[in-house]
Design a protein around this motif. Sequence first.
Motif, PDB file in Angstrom:
ATOM      1  N   GLY A  18       0.779  -1.325   0.052  1.00  0.00           N
ATOM      2  CA  GLY A  18       0.053  -0.060   0.044  1.00  0.00           C
ATOM      3  C   GLY A  18       0.633   1.214   0.014  1.00  0.00           C
ATOM      4  N   PHE A  19       2.158   1.218  -0.422  1.00  0.00           N
ATOM      5  CA  PHE A  19       3.098   2.495  -0.145  1.00  0.00           C
ATOM      6  C   PHE A  19       3.313   2.610  -1.671  1.00  0.00           C
ATOM      7  N   THR A  20       3.664   4.006  -1.971  1.00  0.00           N
ATOM      8  CA  THR A  20       4.392   4.241  -3.166  1.00  0.00           C
ATOM      9  C   THR A  20       5.437   4.991  -3.029  1.00  0.00           C
ATOM     10  N   VAL A  21       6.296   5.119  -4.024  1.00  0.00           N
ATOM     11  CA  VAL A  21       7.740   5.850  -4.124  1.00  0.00           C
ATOM     12  C   VAL A  21       7.843   6.418  -5.461  1.00  0.00           C
ATOM     13  N   ARG A  22       8.268   7.696  -5.592  1.00  0.00           N
ATOM     14  CA  ARG A  22       8.245   8.211  -6.866  1.00  0.00           C
ATOM     15  C   ARG A  22       9.601   9.146  -6.671  1.00  0.00           C
ATOM     16  N   PHE A  23      10.498   9.221  -7.499  1.00  0.00           N
ATOM     17  CA  PHE A  23      11.662  10.097  -7.478  1.00  0.00           C
ATOM     18  C   PHE A  23      11.122  11.174  -8.234  1.00  0.00           C
ATOM     19  N   LEU A  24      10.853  12.506  -7.799  1.00  0.00           N
ATOM     20  CA  LEU A  24      10.387  13.510  -8.508  1.00  0.00           C
ATOM     21  C   LEU A  24      11.383  14.444  -9.154  1.00  0.00           C
ATOM     22  N   ASN A  25      12.450  14.568  -8.721  1.00  0.00           N
ATOM     23  CA  ASN A  25      13.659  15.279  -9.706  1.00  0.00           C
ATOM     24  C   ASN A  25      14.793  14.747  -9.080  1.00  0.00           C
ATOM     25  N   ARG A  26      15.966  15.685  -9.206  1.00  0.00           N
ATOM     26  CA  ARG A  26      17.363  15.074  -8.927  1.00  0.00           C
ATOM     27  C   ARG A  26      17.559  15.198  -7.261  1.00  0.00           C
ATOM     28  N   ASN A  27      16.525  15.709  -6.606  1.00  0.00           N
ATOM     29  CA  ASN A  27      16.562  16.188  -5.095  1.00  0.00           C
ATOM     30  C   ASN A  27      15.584  15.949  -4.230  1.00  0.00           C
ATOM     31  N   VAL A  28      14.544  15.304  -4.689  1.00  0.00           N
ATOM     32  CA  VAL A  28      13.237  14.751  -3.990  1.00  0.00           C
ATOM     33  C   VAL A  28      12.960  13.420  -4.216  1.00  0.00           C
ATOM     34  N   ILE A  29      12.417  12.566  -3.146  1.00  0.00           N
ATOM     35  CA  ILE A  29      11.836  11.382  -3.269  1.00  0.00           C
ATOM     36  C   ILE A  29      10.475  11.631  -2.579  1.00  0.00           C
ATOM     37  N   GLU A  33       1.571   6.741   1.751  1.00  0.00           N
ATOM     38  CA  GLU A  33       1.050   5.414   2.373  1.00  0.00           C
ATOM     39  C   GLU A  33      -0.250   6.112   2.807  1.00  0.00           C
ATOM     40  N   GLY A  34      -1.214   5.436   2.319  1.00  0.00           N
ATOM     41  CA  GLY A  34      -2.548   5.754   2.931  1.00  0.00           C
ATOM     42  C   GLY A  34      -2.676   7.377   2.765  1.00  0.00           C
ATOM     43  N   ARG A  35      -2.982   8.025   3.594  1.00  0.00           N
ATOM     44  CA  ARG A  35      -3.310   9.570   3.572  1.00  0.00           C
ATOM     45  C   ARG A  35      -2.069  10.344   3.877  1.00  0.00           C
ATOM     46  N   ILE A  36      -0.761   9.689   4.199  1.00  0.00           N
ATOM     47  CA  ILE A  36       0.237  10.243   4.734  1.00  0.00           C
ATOM     48  C   ILE A  36       1.290  10.422   3.403  1.00  0.00           C
ATOM     49  N   THR A  37       1.827  11.754   2.968  1.00  0.00           N
ATOM     50  CA  THR A  37       2.627  11.860   2.038  1.00  0.00           C
ATOM     51  C   THR A  37       3.901  12.655   2.421  1.00  0.00           C
ATOM     52  N   VAL A  38       5.149  12.071   2.384  1.00  0.00           N
ATOM     53  CA  VAL A  38       6.200  12.639   2.835  1.00  0.00           C
ATOM     54  C   VAL A  38       7.185  12.962   1.791  1.00  0.00           C
ATOM     55  N   LEU A  39       7.779  14.123   1.657  1.00  0.00           N
ATOM     56  CA  LEU A  39       9.066  14.363   0.776  1.00  0.00           C
ATOM     57  C   LEU A  39      10.199  14.228   1.573  1.00  0.00           C
ATOM     58  N   VAL A  40      11.124  13.498   1.027  1.00  0.00           N
ATOM     59  CA  VAL A  40      12.422  12.947   1.504  1.00  0.00           C
ATOM     60  C   VAL A  40      13.603  13.663   0.665  1.00  0.00           C
ATOM     61  N   SER A  41      14.344  14.474   1.306  1.00  0.00           N
ATOM     62  CA  SER A  41      15.644  15.048   0.719  1.00  0.00           C
ATOM     63  C   SER A  41      16.692  14.045   0.190  1.00  0.00           C
ATOM     64  N   SER A  50      22.845   6.037  -8.954  1.00  0.00           N
ATOM     65  CA  SER A  50      23.264   6.363  -7.753  1.00  0.00           C
ATOM     66  C   SER A  50      22.564   7.595  -6.822  1.00  0.00           C
ATOM     67  N   TRP A  51      22.130   7.243  -5.613  1.00  0.00           N
ATOM     68  CA  TRP A  51      21.455   8.338  -5.027  1.00  0.00           C
ATOM     69  C   TRP A  51      21.773   8.418  -3.502  1.00  0.00           C
ATOM     70  N   ALA A  52      22.046   9.564  -2.928  1.00  0.00           N
ATOM     71  CA  ALA A  52      22.120   9.739  -1.499  1.00  0.00           C
ATOM     72  C   ALA A  52      20.819  10.518  -0.831  1.00  0.00           C
ATOM     73  N   LEU A  53      20.712   9.773   0.404  1.00  0.00           N
ATOM     74  CA  LEU A  53      19.454  10.148   1.097  1.00  0.00           C
ATOM     75  C   LEU A  53      19.595  10.652   2.315  1.00  0.00           C
ATOM     76  N   ASP A  54      18.882  11.906   2.639  1.00  0.00           N
ATOM     77  CA  ASP A  54      19.242  12.462   3.898  1.00  0.00           C
ATOM     78  C   ASP A  54      17.995  12.220   4.931  1.00  0.00           C
ATOM     79  N   PRO A  55      18.037  11.113   5.801  1.00  0.00           N
ATOM     80  CA  PRO A  55      16.780  10.789   6.708  1.00  0.00           C
ATOM     81  C   PRO A  55      16.294  11.789   7.481  1.00  0.00           C
ATOM     82  N   SER A  56      17.386  12.840   7.865  1.00  0.00           N
ATOM     83  CA  SER A  56      16.984  13.682   8.915  1.00  0.00           C
ATOM     84  C   SER A  56      16.033  14.917   8.355  1.00  0.00           C
ATOM     85  N   ASP A  57      16.245  14.973   6.877  1.00  0.00           N
ATOM     86  CA  ASP A  57      15.142  16.170   6.111  1.00  0.00           C
ATOM     87  C   ASP A  57      14.106  15.226   5.438  1.00  0.00           C
TER      88      ASP A  57
END
Length: 97
Positions: A18-29, A33-41, A50-57
């Motif tokens: 039930g979740f989805t992931v989409r790479f929006l551009n070169r710096n946002v994922i 999930e359900g009613r929650i949307t989260v943008l990840v730096s 290759s990607w680097a992800l900042d879990p704090s942002d």
Amino acid sequence: MTLRRRWFSGGTVESSEGFTVRFLNRNVIRYAEGRITVLVSAEALAASKSWALDPSDMRVGEDWSGPRLTDETLRARIVSRIQEVCDYLGIKLTVES
């Protein structure tokens, strides 16, 4: 868990859980999930697939003006699921600490 790519929705990867992931551009994922949307730096690196992800942002909502994600359990689940999607797509993901 089964993952599949929805080609006609901008390359969104959808999970049987039930979740989805989409790479929006070169710096946002975008994680949803359900009613929650989260943008990840994140950042696409020079090396191919290759990607680097900042879990704090992470921001709740559809834009960066949303509040920061404070739920550490949800944050860990999101990182884990993005890693699974990257493995599925053949993308090397580096999670910064």
